[in-house]
Design a protein around this motif. Structure first.
Motif, PDB file in Angstrom:
ATOM      1  N   VAL A   1       0.847  -1.200   0.000  1.00 29.07           N
ATOM      2  CA  VAL A   1       0.000   0.000   0.000  1.00 29.07           C
ATOM      3  C   VAL A   1       0.882   1.248   0.000  1.00 29.07           C
ATOM      4  CG1 VAL A   1      -1.711   1.326   1.296  1.00 29.07           C
ATOM      5  CG2 VAL A   1      -1.906  -1.165   1.159  1.00 29.07           C
ATOM      6  N   GLN A   2       1.945   1.223   0.797  1.00 32.17           N
ATOM      7  CA  GLN A   2       2.868   2.346   0.864  1.00 32.17           C
ATOM      8  C   GLN A   2       3.518   2.611  -0.497  1.00 32.17           C
ATOM      9  OE1 GLN A   2       6.524   1.712   3.092  1.00 32.17           O
ATOM     10  NE2 GLN A   2       6.416   3.770   3.971  1.00 32.17           N
ATOM     11  N   GLY A   3       3.954   1.538  -1.148  1.00 35.50           N
ATOM     12  CA  GLY A   3       4.556   1.683  -2.472  1.00 35.50           C
ATOM     13  C   GLY A   3       3.576   2.211  -3.492  1.00 35.50           C
ATOM     14  N   TYR A   4       2.336   1.711  -3.416  1.00 35.44           N
ATOM     15  CA  TYR A   4       1.291   2.146  -4.360  1.00 35.44           C
ATOM     16  C   TYR A   4       0.976   3.632  -4.178  1.00 35.44           C
ATOM     17  CZ  TYR A   4      -3.467   2.887  -6.070  1.00 35.44           C
ATOM     18  OH  TYR A   4      -4.589   3.402  -6.674  1.00 35.44           O
ATOM     19  N   LEU A   5       0.758   4.066  -2.927  1.00 38.32           N
ATOM     20  CA  LEU A   5       0.413   5.463  -2.671  1.00 38.32           C
ATOM     21  C   LEU A   5       1.561   6.391  -3.066  1.00 38.32           C
ATOM     22  CD1 LEU A   5      -1.418   5.168   0.785  1.00 38.32           C
ATOM     23  CD2 LEU A   5      -2.436   5.487  -1.478  1.00 38.32           C
ATOM     24  N   GLY A   6       2.797   5.961  -2.805  1.00 40.04           N
ATOM     25  CA  GLY A   6       3.946   6.772  -3.190  1.00 40.04           C
ATOM     26  C   GLY A   6       4.054   6.916  -4.698  1.00 40.04           C
ATOM     27  N   ALA A   7       3.802   5.814  -5.422  1.00 37.88           N
ATOM     28  CA  ALA A   7       3.883   5.843  -6.886  1.00 37.88           C
ATOM     29  C   ALA A   7       2.788   6.732  -7.477  1.00 37.88           C
ATOM     30  CB  ALA A   7       3.756   4.423  -7.440  1.00 37.88           C
ATOM     31  N   VAL A   8       1.561   6.603  -6.970  1.00 37.94           N
ATOM     32  CA  VAL A   8       0.456   7.427  -7.478  1.00 37.94           C
ATOM     33  C   VAL A   8       0.725   8.902  -7.207  1.00 37.94           C
ATOM     34  CG1 VAL A   8      -1.985   7.999  -7.186  1.00 37.94           C
ATOM     35  CG2 VAL A   8      -1.288   5.618  -7.315  1.00 37.94           C
TER      36      VAL A   8
ATOM     37  N   SER B   1       3.609  10.500  -6.687  1.00 41.73           N
ATOM     38  CA  SER B   1       4.704  11.056  -7.493  1.00 41.73           C
ATOM     39  C   SER B   1       4.300  11.189  -8.957  1.00 41.73           C
ATOM     40  CB  SER B   1       5.953  10.188  -7.360  1.00 41.73           C
ATOM     41  OG  SER B   1       5.700   8.855  -7.754  1.00 41.73           O
ATOM     42  N   ALA B   2       3.588  10.186  -9.499  1.00 39.89           N
ATOM     43  CA  ALA B   2       3.182  10.233 -10.910  1.00 39.89           C
ATOM     44  C   ALA B   2       2.234  11.393 -11.176  1.00 39.89           C
ATOM     45  CB  ALA B   2       2.523   8.912 -11.308  1.00 39.89           C
ATOM     46  N   VAL B   3       1.215  11.526 -10.335  1.00 37.74           N
ATOM     47  CA  VAL B   3       0.222  12.594 -10.526  1.00 37.74           C
ATOM     48  C   VAL B   3       0.867  13.962 -10.309  1.00 37.74           C
ATOM     49  CG1 VAL B   3      -1.892  13.609  -9.592  1.00 37.74           C
ATOM     50  CG2 VAL B   3      -1.758  11.134  -9.950  1.00 37.74           C
ATOM     51  N   SER B   4       1.695  14.107  -9.280  1.00 35.55           N
ATOM     52  CA  SER B   4       2.323  15.404  -8.982  1.00 35.55           C
ATOM     53  C   SER B   4       3.191  15.877 -10.133  1.00 35.55           C
ATOM     54  CB  SER B   4       3.164  15.303  -7.702  1.00 35.55           C
ATOM     55  OG  SER B   4       2.373  14.910  -6.612  1.00 35.55           O
ATOM     56  N   ILE B   5       4.026  14.974 -10.654  1.00 39.67           N
ATOM     57  CA  ILE B   5       4.939  15.344 -11.740  1.00 39.67           C
ATOM     58  C   ILE B   5       4.163  15.654 -13.016  1.00 39.67           C
ATOM     59  CG2 ILE B   5       6.782  14.497 -13.256  1.00 39.67           C
ATOM     60  CD1 ILE B   5       7.830  12.927 -10.805  1.00 39.67           C
ATOM     61  N   ALA B   6       3.184  14.792 -13.355  1.00 38.98           N
ATOM     62  CA  ALA B   6       2.409  15.002 -14.584  1.00 38.98           C
ATOM     63  C   ALA B   6       1.620  16.309 -14.533  1.00 38.98           C
ATOM     64  CB  ALA B   6       1.464  13.819 -14.807  1.00 38.98           C
TER      65      ALA B   6
ATOM     66  N   ASN C   1       7.781   4.770 -10.968  1.00 40.81           N
ATOM     67  CA  ASN C   1       8.301   3.399 -10.925  1.00 40.81           C
ATOM     68  C   ASN C   1       9.475   3.282  -9.953  1.00 40.81           C
ATOM     69  OD1 ASN C   1       6.423   2.656 -12.811  1.00 40.81           O
ATOM     70  ND2 ASN C   1       7.845   2.505 -14.522  1.00 40.81           N
ATOM     71  N   VAL C   2      10.386   4.261 -10.009  1.00 37.89           N
ATOM     72  CA  VAL C   2      11.534   4.258  -9.101  1.00 37.89           C
ATOM     73  C   VAL C   2      11.070   4.436  -7.658  1.00 37.89           C
ATOM     74  CG1 VAL C   2      13.641   5.482  -8.433  1.00 37.89           C
ATOM     75  CG2 VAL C   2      13.137   5.091 -10.852  1.00 37.89           C
ATOM     76  N   CYS C   3      10.119   5.338  -7.462  1.00 38.39           N
ATOM     77  CA  CYS C   3       9.573   5.578  -6.127  1.00 38.39           C
ATOM     78  C   CYS C   3       8.955   4.307  -5.571  1.00 38.39           C
ATOM     79  CB  CYS C   3       8.529   6.697  -6.203  1.00 38.39           C
ATOM     80  SG  CYS C   3       7.763   7.109  -4.616  1.00 38.39           S
ATOM     81  N   ASN C   4       8.231   3.578  -6.418  1.00 30.74           N
ATOM     82  CA  ASN C   4       7.587   2.331  -6.009  1.00 30.74           C
ATOM     83  C   ASN C   4       8.622   1.301  -5.565  1.00 30.74           C
ATOM     84  OD1 ASN C   4       6.595  -0.577  -6.974  1.00 30.74           O
ATOM     85  ND2 ASN C   4       4.809   0.611  -6.380  1.00 30.74           N
ATOM     86  N   VAL C   5       9.703   1.164  -6.335  1.00 33.75           N
ATOM     87  CA  VAL C   5      10.756   0.190  -5.998  1.00 33.75           C
ATOM     88  C   VAL C   5      11.400   0.537  -4.660  1.00 33.75           C
ATOM     89  CG1 VAL C   5      13.041  -0.671  -6.651  1.00 33.75           C
ATOM     90  CG2 VAL C   5      11.266  -0.439  -8.385  1.00 33.75           C
ATOM     91  N   VAL C   6      11.734   1.818  -4.477  1.00 38.78           N
ATOM     92  CA  VAL C   6      12.410   2.243  -3.254  1.00 38.78           C
ATOM     93  C   VAL C   6      11.521   2.052  -2.029  1.00 38.78           C
ATOM     94  CG1 VAL C   6      13.394   4.231  -2.037  1.00 38.78           C
ATOM     95  CG2 VAL C   6      13.906   3.877  -4.457  1.00 38.78           C
ATOM     96  N   LEU C   7      10.242   2.435  -2.129  1.00 32.97           N
ATOM     97  CA  LEU C   7       9.339   2.329  -0.989  1.00 32.97           C
ATOM     98  C   LEU C   7       9.037   0.877  -0.618  1.00 32.97           C
ATOM     99  CD1 LEU C   7       6.787   5.201  -1.722  1.00 32.97           C
ATOM    100  CD2 LEU C   7       8.432   5.101   0.148  1.00 32.97           C
TER     101      LEU C   7
END
Length: 322
Positions: free
Chosen positions: A146-153, A155-160, A194-200
């Motif tokens: 869940v932590q990885g998923y929320l971090g990925a979403v 970061s993706a939405v913020s950057i886009a 994707n990178v954020c997801n891997v790290v988290l």
């Protein structure tokens, strides 16, 4: 090498020490034809492999049949849980079920809401695929996923969204240039996510280390250095994967949309766009996951002293993950 070498249970029929061997192996893994395997065929494949392990194969069974049975079982059954993986979340379903999402990500003239929707949907699909194909040999708390998923979403939405706002405010850009630049926004957003997801999801490996094995497959210790190598290679793979998927279609479509046929028949743009995305996805996925061997090697001299003391091997291996 012959098309079908002598069957080895749990092994690949292609050499995993070469890029071409890994590429051919992963073409097998993502083969969408396994999505149409019937329950009867699946059970027959499982029973055939069980009989091979028991040494009770019926006469006339060929290596080709055994390799095909293993391909079917590995595509559908989780190796650790023994349960069937839902069709959209199998590796063989990643391209057919992921392509519509890629098409949505690359649609021109995205609004704020559509950007959030497609980026969230993409990361949701990725999270489900990652979870359903996870290493379940060691139980991991669901909260980590869940932590990885929320971090990925996030970061993706913020950057886009941030890049879209910047481009909209860039008054010096012509409308045509602005539209072209906007088509490339999904790549940095998805790659960063994707990178954020891997790290988290795997940051605990950096503090705890991962197992390293000798030539006989025996664990000789736990290494934080190997963990850093594994995470770096995985992160690089996750950056390379969306590159051709999200960079090639905008370039190709910018050229194709100038053709007289698509100028006259605008309704053909979306089907052509979808085919271009499908082709890019089908090429990029096996290329990216073939970059590094699943079982990577590292010199003992680069690892912790206690590992060098625990083995006579000069080279050890570790599972880098996907």
């Amino acid at each position: 090498m012959s098309e079908y070498v002598t069957f080895q249970h749990g092994k690949s029929r292609f050499d995993q020490n070469t890029f071409s061997g890994r590429f051919r192996h992963f073409l097998d893994v993502i083969d969408p034809s396994t999505l149409f395997v019937t329950e009867k065929r699946l059970q027959e494949s499982v029973e055939l492999l069980d009989r091979f392990k028991q040494g009770t194969l019926p006469p006339g069974v060929t290596d080709a049949q055994l390799w095909q049975a293993q391909k079917i079982k590995q595509a559908i059954i989780h190796p650790d849980t023994g349960e069937k993986i839902l069709m959209p979340f199998r590796m063989s379903g990643f391209i057919p079920f992921g392509t519509p999402v890629v098409v949505g990500l690359l649609l021109p003239n995205q609004t704020l809401l559509s950007t959030i929707f497609w980026q969230s949907l993409n990361q949701s699909h990725n999270a489900c695929v990652n979870y359903c194909n996870r290493n379940a040999s060691k139980p991991a708390p669901f909260s980590k996923f869940v932590q990885g998923y929320l971090g990925a979403v996030t970061s993706a939405v913020s950057i886009a969204v941030g890049l879209n706002v910047l481009i909209q405010k860039a008054s010096h850009l012509s409308p045509t240039t602005r539209l072209l630049v906007q088509r490339f926004i999904p790549f940095p957003a998805v790659a960063s996510a994707n990178v954020c997801n891997v790290v988290l999801m795997r940051h605990s490996e950096l503090s705890e280390g991962i197992s390293v094995l000798d030539d006989n497959g025996t664990v000789v210790g736990t290494s934080k250095v190997a963990a850093r190598h594994a995470l770096l290679e995985t992160a690089l793979t996750r950056v390379v994967l969306p590159m051709p998927i999200l960079m090639l279609p905008p370039i190709v479509m910018a050229a194709l949309e100038k053709l007289p046929l698509l100028q006259r028949r605008r309704r053909l743009v979306l089907p052509v766009h979808s085919l271009v995305c499908l082709a890019a996805f089908g090429l990029a996925l096996p290329l990216a996951i073939s970059l590094f061997p699943q079982m990577a090697q590292i010199s003992v001299n680069q690892l912790e002293p206690e590992i060098a003391m625990a083995t006579d091997c000069k080279i050890v291996t570790y599972n880098k993950g996907l």
